[in-house]
Design an enzyme around this catalytic site. Structure first.
Site, PDB file in Angstrom:
ATOM      1  N   GLU A 172       0.880  -1.177   0.000  1.00  0.00           N
ATOM      2  CA  GLU A 172       0.000   0.000   0.000  1.00  0.00           C
ATOM      3  C   GLU A 172       0.910   1.218   0.000  1.00  0.00           C
ATOM      4  O   GLU A 172       1.527   1.539   1.023  1.00  0.00           O
ATOM      5  CB  GLU A 172      -0.893   0.003   1.242  1.00  0.00           C
ATOM      6  CG  GLU A 172      -1.783  -1.213   1.377  1.00  0.00           C
ATOM      7  CD  GLU A 172      -2.710  -1.398   0.200  1.00  0.00           C
ATOM      8  OE1 GLU A 172      -3.121  -0.391  -0.403  1.00  0.00           O
ATOM      9  OE2 GLU A 172      -2.999  -2.552  -0.140  1.00  0.00           O
ATOM     10  N   CYS A 183      -1.833   9.420   2.502  1.00  0.00           N
ATOM     11  CA  CYS A 183      -1.520   8.901   1.166  1.00  0.00           C
ATOM     12  C   CYS A 183      -2.577   9.310   0.167  1.00  0.00           C
ATOM     13  O   CYS A 183      -2.313   9.441  -1.020  1.00  0.00           O
ATOM     14  CB  CYS A 183      -1.415   7.387   1.230  1.00  0.00           C
ATOM     15  SG  CYS A 183      -2.895   6.617   1.910  1.00  0.00           S
TER      16      CYS A 183
END
Ligand code: NAD
Length: 474
Positions: A230, A264
């Protein structure tokens, strides 16, 4: 023995100090995890559910202290740290449900007996966590991995060891009868290298794209090691039309500047039409950014955002901002420090990069790059001009544009008229391209925490001879 320390980015005070795990300590932890695997993986799922529910109860008991640790160590405001702990608690129920739905057992009757689908744990999982959600994100790998029957060795970010240690204490309570099923080791890059260089069956990683690319190379010849990556993004937000410019500006500000730009899924690039609406929106975003309350995690009035994780992060982001300005980007809102505050505090910056070549890099800070485009086709081209594919957003009341955006925008999280950072725990989360490796986490973490085993089962071997039919030599 060498020591690791973490500091409150708002005032530089020491938050945590402890021993760094060297290569021998990491190898010993991996060996203990492997020995613990056989018994843990063989337990019925109900027994593991009981353990994770005990963990949830411990989190609940300690939620205030844990939120304070997260806030102090990351600099994020207490309200946000409380939300992070709530997500950690919520993850337990969601993971139990996801495990049953996505990695449970299924049986269907066959003429000879049954076809059965089961899922088996991989073994020893290494989990490397990032600093920005030091509780919630590693927790999102750890809970499903343990539920599935794996054992876990977890290394928190070197910036957030106190949060990792506090989480490990909660697991120690829950796993009191199951030693070494979960272990936390502390350290920086070298400890992480020792961990991934050891005997592991999976690396569950949330962090930077650069580290993710490194891990892909390291494990290129190891198909036996599950990699769940991720990673970062360079996320676009296309703001095309809105009945209310202030509401649209609020979506942009939340997308770009929440958590001081250290999510993110933050929007890094704002794409607007080169029209009066586009100009009004950009001005409204800048004006709203002026009014954001920035402060230390426990200050009154409560801040909306805190400092960056450390002074070095602020210096790096400033260098990126200056580089863009040097390439010809027009400064719409300067990216500066705050007088009287530690050098980790910054004000959100905005640059107009229309017509300027900008590197396709994630700036992990509150820096928003604005592009003005002539039409929607150009907006889509600009949005997709990236090697990443984590989150993307469209601000528009036009359903047809939204349908087009969904089809043309390759990203794992695609939101409409909501911040790009919005994501439900009951859904998968992950990115395409350089943002990940098609193993989305959150609700789909159950998928990479166990492998499927498909079986045909008959109570005895009868009925097989008939399958050869009359096609046998006498
Ligand atoms: P990072 O990659 O610097 O570090 C993450 C972890 O990996 C740390 O524990 C670190 O010690 C370890 N690590 C890094 N390089 C390593 C190596 N070569 N060998 C072994 N271990 C190594 O990330 P960070 O700065 O802590 O976090 C911010 C980054 O994470 C941003 O890029 C952000 O976009 C990304 N992120 C992604 C998601 C997502 O779900 N996609 C969520 C949060 C953060």
């Amino acid at each position: 023995m060498s020591t690791l320390q973490s500091f409150d980015p708002a005032d530089g005070s020491l938050v945590w100090e402890g021993e760094i795990a060297d290569a021998n300590a990491v190898a010993a932890a991996l060996l203990r995890a492997r020995r613990a695997f056989a018994a843990w993986g063989a337990l019925p799922i109900a027994a593991r559910v009981e353990v994770v529910e005990r963990y949830r109860a411990t989190l609940e008991e300690r939620k205030d202290a844990l939120a304070q640790t997260i806030a102090r160590e990351t600099g994020k405001p207490l309200w946000e740290a409380r939300g992070e702990v709530a997500s950690m608690i919520g993850k337990v129920g969601l993971s139990i449900k996801a495990q049953a739905e996505r990695a449970g057992e299924q049986r269907s009757d066959m003429p000879f007996g049954q076809a059965v689908l089961r899922h088996r744990p991989h073994g020893v999982m290494a989990v490397l966590g990032p600093f920005n959600f030091p509780g919630h994100l590693p927790n999102g790998h750890i809970v499903p991995a343990l539920l599935a029957g794996n054992t876990v060795v977890f290394k928190p970010s070197e910036m957030t060891p106190a949060t990792g240690a506090a989480m490990a204490d909660c697991w120690a309570e829950a796993l009191v009868d199951h030693p070494h099923v979960f272990q936390c080791i502390q350290g920086a890059r070298a400890t992480g290298e020792a961990l991934i260089g050891g005997h592991i069956d999976g690396l569950l990683f949330t962090g930077s794209a650069a580290a993710g690319a490194h891990f892909r190379r390291v494990f290129a010849d190891r198909p036996d090691v599950i990699l769940a990556l991720e990673l970062g993004g360079n996320n676009p937000l296309v703001a095309w039309d809105a009945a209310d410019v202030e509401e649209a500006a609020s979506v942009v500000v939340q997308s770009a500047f929440i958590t001081t730009g250290q999510r993110c899924s933050c929007a890094r690039r704002l794409i607007v039409p080169d029209t009066a609406f586009g100009e009004a929106l950009v001005q409204a975003v800048a004006a709203l950014a002026d009014r954001l309350v920035i402060g230390a995690w426990n200050e009154t009035p409560e801040p909306w955002i805190g400092p960056l994780i450390h002074e070095g992060a602020a210096a790096n982001a400033r260098a990126c901002f200056d580089d863009l300005a040097g390439r010809g980007a027009r400064v719409l809102r300067p990216f500066t420090g705050i007088e009287g505050r530690s050098a980790a505090f910054v004000t959100p910056g905005m640059l107009d990069v229309t017509g300027v070549f900008v590197p396709d890099e994630e700036i992990f800070a509150p820096v928003l790059q604005v592009s003005r485009v002539p039409d929607f086709a150009a907006a889509m081209e600009a949005a997709n001009n990236t090697r990443f594919g984590l989150s993307a957003g469209l601000i528009s009341g036009d359903d047809a544009l939204w349908e087009r955006f969904l089809v043309e925008c390759p990203a794992g999280v695609v939101n409409r008229n909501r911040p790009t950072t919005g994501a439900a725990g009951s859904m998968p989360f992950g990115g395409l391209g350089e943002s990940g490796n098609h193993r989305p986490s959150a609700y789909y973490a159950a998928d990479y925490c166990a492998y499927p085993v498909a079986s045909f089962e008959a109570p005895d071997a009868s009925g097989n001879a008939g399958a050869l039919g009359g096609r046998l030599k006498p």
